[in-house]
Design an enzyme around this catalytic site. Structure first.
Site, PDB file in Angstrom:
ATOM      1  N   TRP A 102       0.815  -1.224   0.000  1.00 58.01           N
ATOM      2  CA  TRP A 102       0.000   0.000   0.000  1.00 58.01           C
ATOM      3  C   TRP A 102       0.836   1.256   0.000  1.00 58.01           C
ATOM      4  O   TRP A 102       0.409   2.299  -0.508  1.00 58.01           O
ATOM      5  CB  TRP A 102      -1.009  -0.038   1.142  1.00 58.01           C
ATOM      6  CG  TRP A 102      -2.020  -1.119   0.911  1.00 58.01           C
ATOM      7  CD1 TRP A 102      -2.175  -2.250   1.645  1.00 58.01           C
ATOM      8  CD2 TRP A 102      -2.965  -1.215  -0.170  1.00 58.01           C
ATOM      9  NE1 TRP A 102      -3.161  -3.033   1.093  1.00 58.01           N
ATOM     10  CE2 TRP A 102      -3.665  -2.430  -0.013  1.00 58.01           C
ATOM     11  CE3 TRP A 102      -3.288  -0.390  -1.255  1.00 58.01           C
ATOM     12  CZ2 TRP A 102      -4.675  -2.845  -0.894  1.00 58.01           C
ATOM     13  CZ3 TRP A 102      -4.282  -0.805  -2.132  1.00 58.01           C
ATOM     14  CH2 TRP A 102      -4.954  -2.017  -1.945  1.00 58.01           C
ATOM     15  N   ASP A 172      -1.717   6.517   6.173  1.00 55.25           N
ATOM     16  CA  ASP A 172      -2.788   5.622   5.715  1.00 55.25           C
ATOM     17  C   ASP A 172      -3.088   4.642   6.846  1.00 55.25           C
ATOM     18  O   ASP A 172      -2.292   3.753   7.140  1.00 55.25           O
ATOM     19  CB  ASP A 172      -2.298   4.886   4.456  1.00 55.25           C
ATOM     20  CG  ASP A 172      -3.325   3.916   3.905  1.00 55.25           C
ATOM     21  OD1 ASP A 172      -4.367   3.712   4.553  1.00 55.25           O
ATOM     22  OD2 ASP A 172      -3.063   3.360   2.816  1.00 55.25           O
ATOM     23  N   LYS A 196     -12.099  -2.094   6.225  1.00 52.30           N
ATOM     24  CA  LYS A 196     -11.325  -2.981   7.086  1.00 52.30           C
ATOM     25  C   LYS A 196     -11.848  -2.876   8.515  1.00 52.30           C
ATOM     26  O   LYS A 196     -12.343  -3.841   9.068  1.00 52.30           O
ATOM     27  CB  LYS A 196      -9.835  -2.632   7.047  1.00 52.30           C
ATOM     28  CG  LYS A 196      -9.050  -3.111   5.826  1.00 52.30           C
ATOM     29  CD  LYS A 196      -9.581  -2.672   4.495  1.00 52.30           C
ATOM     30  CE  LYS A 196      -8.811  -3.177   3.308  1.00 52.30           C
ATOM     31  NZ  LYS A 196      -7.971  -2.200   2.657  1.00 52.30           N
TER      32      LYS A 196
HETATM   33  C1  LIG Z   1      -7.349  -1.652   1.434  1.00 47.60           C
HETATM   34  C2  LIG Z   1      -6.284  -0.632   1.584  1.00 47.60           C
HETATM   35  C3  LIG Z   1      -6.148   0.438   0.674  1.00 47.60           C
HETATM   36  C4  LIG Z   1      -7.006   0.579  -0.548  1.00 47.60           C
HETATM   37  O1  LIG Z   1      -8.296   0.911  -0.214  1.00 47.60           O
HETATM   38  P1  LIG Z   1      -9.405   1.219  -1.339  1.00 47.60           P
HETATM   39  O2  LIG Z   1     -10.544   1.668  -0.495  1.00 47.60           O
HETATM   40  O3  LIG Z   1      -9.643  -0.056  -2.065  1.00 47.60           O
HETATM   41  O4  LIG Z   1      -8.886   2.287  -2.218  1.00 47.60           O
HETATM   42  C5  LIG Z   1      -5.159   1.374   0.921  1.00 47.60           C
HETATM   43  N1  LIG Z   1      -4.340   1.273   1.986  1.00 47.60           N
HETATM   44  C6  LIG Z   1      -4.437   0.247   2.863  1.00 47.60           C
HETATM   45  C7  LIG Z   1      -3.521   0.207   4.028  1.00 47.60           C
HETATM   46  C8  LIG Z   1      -5.410  -0.728   2.689  1.00 47.60           C
HETATM   47  O5  LIG Z   1      -5.503  -1.736   3.570  1.00 47.60           O
END
Ligand SMILES: *Cc1c(COP(=O)(O)O)cnc(C)c1O
Length: 361
Positions: A102, A172, A196
């Site tokens: 990511w 993030d 998540k």
């Molecule tokens: C799932 C995830 C993403 C991507 O998320 P989307 O909503 O599909 O754009 C980005 N960063 C992390 C850490 C993730 O777990």
């Protein structure tokens, strides 16, 4: 009806109590004679849902008043692109600490807009560790430093906040937000896709230190402008009302269960049990991440004998344990154990793993 323990990485399991409440309110929300998803986002009913969701998230995370909270569409990946558009001048440097898949994605979103600089990367070591802060090469005058708090695929999590001086830290938190207490004031921006740890896919939470909104950023449409979203209270256009509502139910559930402190304790017990099971298997199972940065949310593991992968997944499914297949980039297995995964689910998985080893080891 039988619900399995679902270890999916995202979209992920939701608290059963939340699903039951949504079900009960589906046809007639609070006696108005319609579902909340059938009502105007500007009507009093949804405005109340939206305001309570923000207030509850502020309470859960102790978000200071000088931070704005947004509920937006586009997923975490969209926010990754918007960070550069909103907070960096064209061609300005921005530092990225890449600790997994990511982090690389975040970098890819901004290459057109900024001078993206990899300040540190764990890639040479297969993303099994986080490069120590002392080895990072930060750029003077960078717009921000970006980190991925928890790498959902590689199972690597920052267990200490890095000090990056006066440059704002952008993080993030898609797969670890509200999993433990967090000092929000250490960050310029915290963002997370909901699917998540917050609720259903389709809404993202963005927490922005308000002074950063004064930055000029880059030419951009109104809909890509965080300032406009703040002014418009996340309703510049029709927001994803269903997703926002469900996330709000998750926040209320978390508060009723005891808040982030309680979930931090549960998450510590859950992840410790899984890592203990893996490490105590004499190599039948293995996790390759440096112990100090192992994720409490996503536990990737491998079977010594890959030929047992298929039987492992099939027998786990029969035991009511689903979605354990690892990400295709890594193979093997992955157990995602977010807030909504009960301790009983992890105990059942650990017991299954020991039993499977006895029968196949
Ligand atoms: C799932 C995830 C993403 C991507 O998320 P989307 O909503 O599909 O754009 C980005 N960063 C992390 C850490 C993730 O777990």
């Amino acid at each position: 009806m039988s619900r399995a323990f679902n270890f999916s990485a995202g979209p992920a399991t939701l608290p059963q109590a939340v699903l039951e409440q949504a079900q009960a309110e589906m046809l007639d929300w609070h006696g108005v004679g319609a579902s909340i998803v059938e009502l105007s986002h500007r009507g009093p009913e949804f405005m109340q849902v939206a305001a309570e969701a923000e207030a509850d998230l502020r309470t859960l995370m102790s978000i200071p008043d000088d931070y704005a909270v947004l509920f937006l569409q586009g997923g975490a990946t969209m926010q990754q692109a918007l960070l550069a558009l909103n907070f960096a001048e064209p061609g300005q440097a921005a530092d990225y600490v890449v600790t997994g898949h990511w982090g690389k994605t975040a970098l890819k979103q901004v290459n057109h807009y900024v001078q993206a600089h990899v300040a540190a990367s764990g890639e040479a070591g297969g993303f099994r560790d986080i490069p120590p802060r002392a080895d990072w090469t930060l750029t003077p005058g960078a717009a921000y430093v970006h980190v991925t708090a928890n790498e959902t695929i590689h199972g690597v999590e920052f267990r200490e906040l890095p000090d990056v001086g006066d440059v704002p830290l952008f993080a993030d938190f898609s797969s670890s937000i509200v999993s433990e207490p967090l000092d929000v004031s250490r960050f310029g921006v915290i963002y997370a896709g909901a699917q998540k740890n917050l609720g259903p896919v389709g809404v993202s939470v963005v927490i922005v230190r308000r002074d950063l909104l004064e930055r000029a950023g880059q030419p951009r449409a109104d809909i890509l402008d965080y300032r406009s979203h703040v002014k418009g209270e996340s309703m510049l256009n029709t927001p994803p009302t269903w997703n926002w509502y469900l996330a709000g139910l998750v926040f209320k559930w978390m508060l009723a269960e005891g808040g982030v402190e309680e979930f931090a304790a549960r998450n510590a017990r859950k992840s410790a049990l899984l890592y203990r099971t893996i490490d105590g298997s004499d190599g039948f199972y293995r996790n390759e991440v440096a112990p100090a940065v192992r994720s409490r949310m996503n536990v990737p593991f491998f079977l010594r004998d890959e030929a047992l992968d298929k039987p492992f997944l099939a027998e786990a499914k029969d035991a009511g344990l689903i979605s354990l297949k690892g990400h295709r980039a890594l193979g093997g297995m992955r157990a995602s154990i977010y807030n909504a995964m009960p301790e009983a689910g992890v105990e059942a998985l650990a017991a299954f793993m020991r039993d499977f080893q006895q029968r196949h080891g």
